[in-house]
Design a protein around this motif. Structure first.
Motif, PDB file in Angstrom:
ATOM      1  N   UNK A 101     -50.616 120.278 -36.858  1.00  0.00           N
ATOM      2  CA  UNK A 101     -50.263 121.451 -36.074  1.00  0.00           C
ATOM      3  C   UNK A 101     -48.948 122.084 -36.572  1.00  0.00           C
ATOM      4  N   UNK A 102     -48.853 123.417 -36.587  1.00  0.00           N
ATOM      5  CA  UNK A 102     -47.635 124.102 -37.065  1.00  0.00           C
ATOM      6  C   UNK A 102     -46.381 123.703 -36.298  1.00  0.00           C
ATOM      7  N   UNK A 103     -46.532 123.231 -35.070  1.00  0.00           N
ATOM      8  CA  UNK A 103     -45.361 122.833 -34.278  1.00  0.00           C
ATOM      9  C   UNK A 103     -44.478 121.858 -35.045  1.00  0.00           C
ATOM     10  N   UNK A 111     -40.258 112.262 -42.265  1.00  0.00           N
ATOM     11  CA  UNK A 111     -41.620 111.811 -42.554  1.00  0.00           C
ATOM     12  C   UNK A 111     -42.390 111.829 -41.244  1.00  0.00           C
ATOM     13  N   UNK A 112     -43.708 111.654 -41.329  1.00  0.00           N
ATOM     14  CA  UNK A 112     -44.543 111.702 -40.135  1.00  0.00           C
ATOM     15  C   UNK A 112     -45.438 110.465 -40.069  1.00  0.00           C
ATOM     16  N   UNK A 113     -45.355 109.771 -38.964  1.00  0.00           N
ATOM     17  CA  UNK A 113     -46.223 108.646 -38.651  1.00  0.00           C
ATOM     18  C   UNK A 113     -47.278 109.151 -37.675  1.00  0.00           C
ATOM     19  N   UNK A 162     -61.103 111.408 -38.489  1.00  0.00           N
ATOM     20  CA  UNK A 162     -60.767 112.832 -38.381  1.00  0.00           C
ATOM     21  C   UNK A 162     -59.285 113.057 -38.654  1.00  0.00           C
ATOM     22  N   UNK A 163     -58.457 112.166 -38.143  1.00  0.00           N
ATOM     23  CA  UNK A 163     -57.021 112.278 -38.341  1.00  0.00           C
ATOM     24  C   UNK A 163     -56.682 112.219 -39.832  1.00  0.00           C
ATOM     25  N   UNK A 168     -51.560 115.890 -42.895  1.00  0.00           N
ATOM     26  CA  UNK A 168     -50.304 116.360 -42.336  1.00  0.00           C
ATOM     27  C   UNK A 168     -49.323 115.250 -42.027  1.00  0.00           C
ATOM     28  N   UNK A 169     -49.630 114.019 -42.426  1.00  0.00           N
ATOM     29  CA  UNK A 169     -48.749 112.888 -42.135  1.00  0.00           C
ATOM     30  C   UNK A 169     -48.638 111.980 -43.355  1.00  0.00           C
ATOM     31  N   UNK A 170     -47.660 111.087 -43.314  1.00  0.00           N
ATOM     32  CA  UNK A 170     -47.357 110.215 -44.445  1.00  0.00           C
ATOM     33  C   UNK A 170     -47.817 108.783 -44.256  1.00  0.00           C
TER      34      UNK A 170
END
Length: 283
Positions: A101-103, A111-113, A162-163, A168-170
């Motif tokens: 999501x752009x948010x 980083x993104x979990x 799906x995720x 969009x995540x690391x």
């Protein structure tokens, strides 16, 4: 930052932790202090992300600026002693919400979990948190899912795939976490062929990506505080489980060992056991 470089060059890291901004039990300052005391070189804060539905475990979007400000304060305070990183554990809720999501592009995350905690009811009207303790899970199974454990497990892994596809995540968090409650509800379920096919599908999905798979050690030691179990009920485990860790390492998929700490005393909990499994494959 380069997560792949860090996890391949040192074991003095932890990229999954929770504090006062979500369901963690201690302030960020205390977690940072203890991370330094434990000899960590790299430490990430990952509050459960804001989501578009009520949840007592997730951080409110109204607290995001406060969280970022406290992180910046601690990063400056501990400069030269430890590398601190700003992140979130981002819930995936299908097309409604996720790391894609752009948010999340508006936030200065290092980083993104990304993890799955919620499963929709069969009618799609509600999102149910299927994490937590087995006794609570059993109540949710009866109330929301007509005790259909196959539906819950199938949907959990469908969301996981799906995720991965949405990206969009690391790093993917505890991808077989549903096995904990599913096994309590239906002993032996993780050994059933249909369940094991879900694991195969996830491994295949991450195999040709840059996604790092988390080895989560949170449940390796007994819970503390209000979530404590009796010694007779406690069974240590890792997420993913040991035989899956061996498969991941054998396949050359990058893995990171995180403690998912909610208490400062748990920053290193279980990590030696996870690394021992990894080392047994790499010898």
């Amino acid at each position: 930052m380069n997560l792949h470089e860090i996890i391949s060059s040192t074991r003095d890291y932890n990229f999954h932790s929770h504090t006062q901004f979500c369901d963690g039990r201690e302030p960020m300052a205390r977690m940072a202090e203890q991370a330094v005391a434990c000899g960590m070189k790299h430490y990430g804060f990952t509050p459960h992300s804001p989501i578009p539905l009520p949840s007592s475990c997730n951080m409110s979007a109204l607290c995001t600026d406060e969280y970022i400000a406290e992180f910046q304060r601690l990063k400056e305070q501990y400069a030269g002693r430890i590398n601190l990183y700003l992140s979130m554990e981002i819930d995936y809720l299908g097309e409604k919400w996720g790391a894609f999501k752009p948010y999340f592009d508006t936030l200065p995350l290092d980083y993104r979990l990304s993890s799955v905690h919620f499963v929709p009811t069969p009618d799609g009207e509600h999102e149910i948190d299927v994490d937590g303790r087995p006794q609570h899970f059993a109540g949710k199974m009866a109330e929301h899912f007509d005790n259909d454990i196959r539906y819950v497990v199938d949907t959990f892994y469908a969301r996981t795939l799906d995720m991965i596809t949405h990206g969009g995540f690391d790093m993917i968090g505890h991808f077989d976490k549903i096995g904990f409650n599913a096994s309590s509800f239906s002993p032996g379920i993780e050994n059933e062929p249909w369940y094991m096919r879900h694991i195969d599908d996830v491994i295949d999905a991450v195999r040709n990506t840059d996604i790092i798979v988390e080895i989560n050690t949170k449940a390796y030691l007994p819970a503390v505080g209000a979530m404590a179990e009796s010694a007779a009920d406690y069974v240590p485990r890792l997420f993913p489980s040991a035989h899956i860790i061996r498969r991941l390492v054998s396949a050359g998929i990058p893995v990171a060992v995180n403690s998912d700490a909610h208490y400062s005393s748990r920053i290193t909990a279980g990590r030696d056991a996870a690394f021992a499994i990894i080392d047994s494959v790499r010898r």
